[in-house]
Design an enzyme around this catalytic site. Structure first.
Site: not given
Ligand code: CAP
Ligand code: MG
Length: 436
Positions: A156, A158, A182, A184-185, A275, A315, A359-361, A383-384
């Site tokens: 991050k 991203k 990883k 990012d998407e 992803h 999140k 993953s996610g928050g 990530g964050g």
């Molecule tokens: C997480 C993340 C992932 C999400 C995707 C983001 O980053 O890289 O893409 O987890 O959601 O871009 O938000 P954080 P999911 O750790 O900073 O939140 O895993 O639900 O598909």
């Molecule tokens: Mg991401």
């Protein structure tokens, strides 16, 4: 004469050559339920709105037509089940399955809302697909890690960092104790961080980090690209440069692209991280769209090795039952109809289990919630929750690993933090808060 109601046959008993689908349906006040249900079966298989006299002109079409065989009335909405003869579907073509079962039907005026909850594949269809090349055990072998969760961090910000900055973040989190970096998407091949340069620089940093730590490290490289051809070329480049993984945005790239990548990776020996960015545009509503459960099943059928399934606490919206159902669909050899309503049993035959990714928050103060919900045979991504650490990415990675070790050692993170200043700092920053 052929009307929508012809596609309803409550006396029909599905057999093992039928693909089954369960739908939650809201019917407009001006519509009769039976006509609405027949419209779904017709539009998702062989029919259309006008009477094209199917049965008289083309009696053989009935052999590949969908039929509603079960209706449950819940007052404001209905649950229906439709049986589709498996010959309706092209072999090994996941996109065509969706073009039928999950295509025009969502837009029909004959329904107010429609949610496709589950699809049960027949034994023959399961046999047509490879499934994951590595699966959970194969991925664990890459790292020689048999029990604990695998730990990931996504760089991050991203997008926007230079290649050198990105590679340095990789070094920091790998030497901080994590297994996987990883992409990012939405990081692919932008001018400021070109794909090939990023692969080269970051894998070089990986080598350095492996030497420093004595641990196997790897990198989920996003090969999502403008065309399937380019995506395949990027996967070949990862192989050439010594990577073990590719990552694909399965929804935005699409099911045919994912299927093509799986085909290519069969020869390249690369594991696939999936992803699911954009999924919430159709999985989030309980009443309309295509369920995350179906996304999980298609991903396993095609053969990704790892898939994001949510957190229930982070999140992004991911209800507990949905996360648990996805974990079941990805990992069980015979999925029992359990956590989510109106899901079928599914026998996965020889198809390997897929590694669930949470993953996610997430941050070190709440990883215990994830393991209490999903167990520890998962992948967990921060990530964050790593790069937002006051002392930076390396300290954030140390804190993340320490929080996971605390869970495995059955001690509190507070206890662990007494000997880990980086974890203490993370807890001071985020406590046990649930991000919004
Ligand atoms: C997480 C993340 C992932 C999400 C995707 C983001 O980053 O890289 O893409 O987890 O959601 O871009 O938000 P954080 P999911 O750790 O900073 O939140 O895993 O639900 O598909
Ligand atoms: Mg991401």
């Amino acid at each position: 004469m052929a009307s929508y109601e012809d596609f309803v046959d409550l006396g029909y008993k599905p057999n093992n050559k039928d693909v089954l689908a369960s739908f939650k349906v809201k019917v407009p006040s001006w519509e009769t339920p039976e006509r609405a249900f027949g419209a779904i079966a017709s539009e998702s298989s062989v029919g259309t709105w006008s009477d094209i006299d199917i049965w008289a002109k083309y009696p053989h079409v009935k052999k590949v037509a969908g039929k509603v065989y079960s209706i449950e009335n819940h007052g404001e909405y209905f649950w229906i089940k439709i049986a589709y003869p498996e010959d309706h579907f092209e072999q090994k073509n996941p996109s065509q399955i969706l073009a039928s079962i999950a295509g025009n039907v969502f837009g029909m005026k004959a329904v107010d809302s429609l949610k496709l909850q589950d699809i049960q594949f027949t034994k023959d269809i399961i046999k047509q697909y490879k499934g994951p090349a590595f699966g959970v055990n194969g991925v664990r072998k890459i790292f020689n890690v048999t029990k604990r969760p695998l730990m990931l961090s996504v760089a991050k910000p991203k997008v926007g960092m230079t290649t050198e900055e990105h590679a340095k973040v990789g070094y920091d989190i790998w030497t901080g104790g994590l297994d996987l970096l990883k992409d990012d998407e939405n990081l692919t091949n932008q001018k400021f961080n070109p794909f090939k340069k990023r692969v080269e620089n970051t894998l070089k940093m990986r080598e350095k980090a492996q030497k420093v730590t004595g641990e196997k490290k790897s990198y989920l490289i996003n090969v999502s690209a403008p065309t399937v051809q380019e995506m395949i070329e990027r996967a070949n480049y990862v192989k050439k440069m010594g990577g073990e993984y590719v990552m694909i945005d399965v929804i935005t790239s699409g099911w045919t692209a994912t299927n093509s990548l799986r085909e290519e990776c069969k020869d390249l020996g690369l594991a696939i991280h999936a992803h699911r960015a954009m999924h919430a545009s159709f999985t989030r509503s309980n009443n309309h769209g295509f369920s995350m459960n179906c996304v999980s099943k298609l991903s396993r059928l095609i053969g990704v090795d790892q898939l994001h399934i949510g957190t229930a606490y982070g999140k992004l919206v991911s209800p507990k039952e949905e996360v648990l159902q996805c974990q079941n669909e990805l990992t069980q050899s015979k999925t029992k109809q359990n956590v989510l309503e109106h899901c079928f049993e599914q026998d996965w035959g020889k198809i390997k289990p897929v590694f669930p990714v949470s993953s996610g928050g997430l941050h070190p103060g709440i990883v215990d919630k994830i393991f209490n919900l999903l167990g520890t045979n998962i992948m967990i991504q921060l990530g964050g929750g790593v790069h937002g650490h006051p002392k930076g990415s390396h300290a954030g990675a140390v804190a993340m690993r320490a929080s996971i070790e605390a869970y495995l050692d059955k001690i509190s993170v507070e206890e662990k933090a007494k000997n880990c200043p980086e974890l203490k700092e993370a807890l001071k920053t985020w406590g046990h808060s649930l991000p919004k």
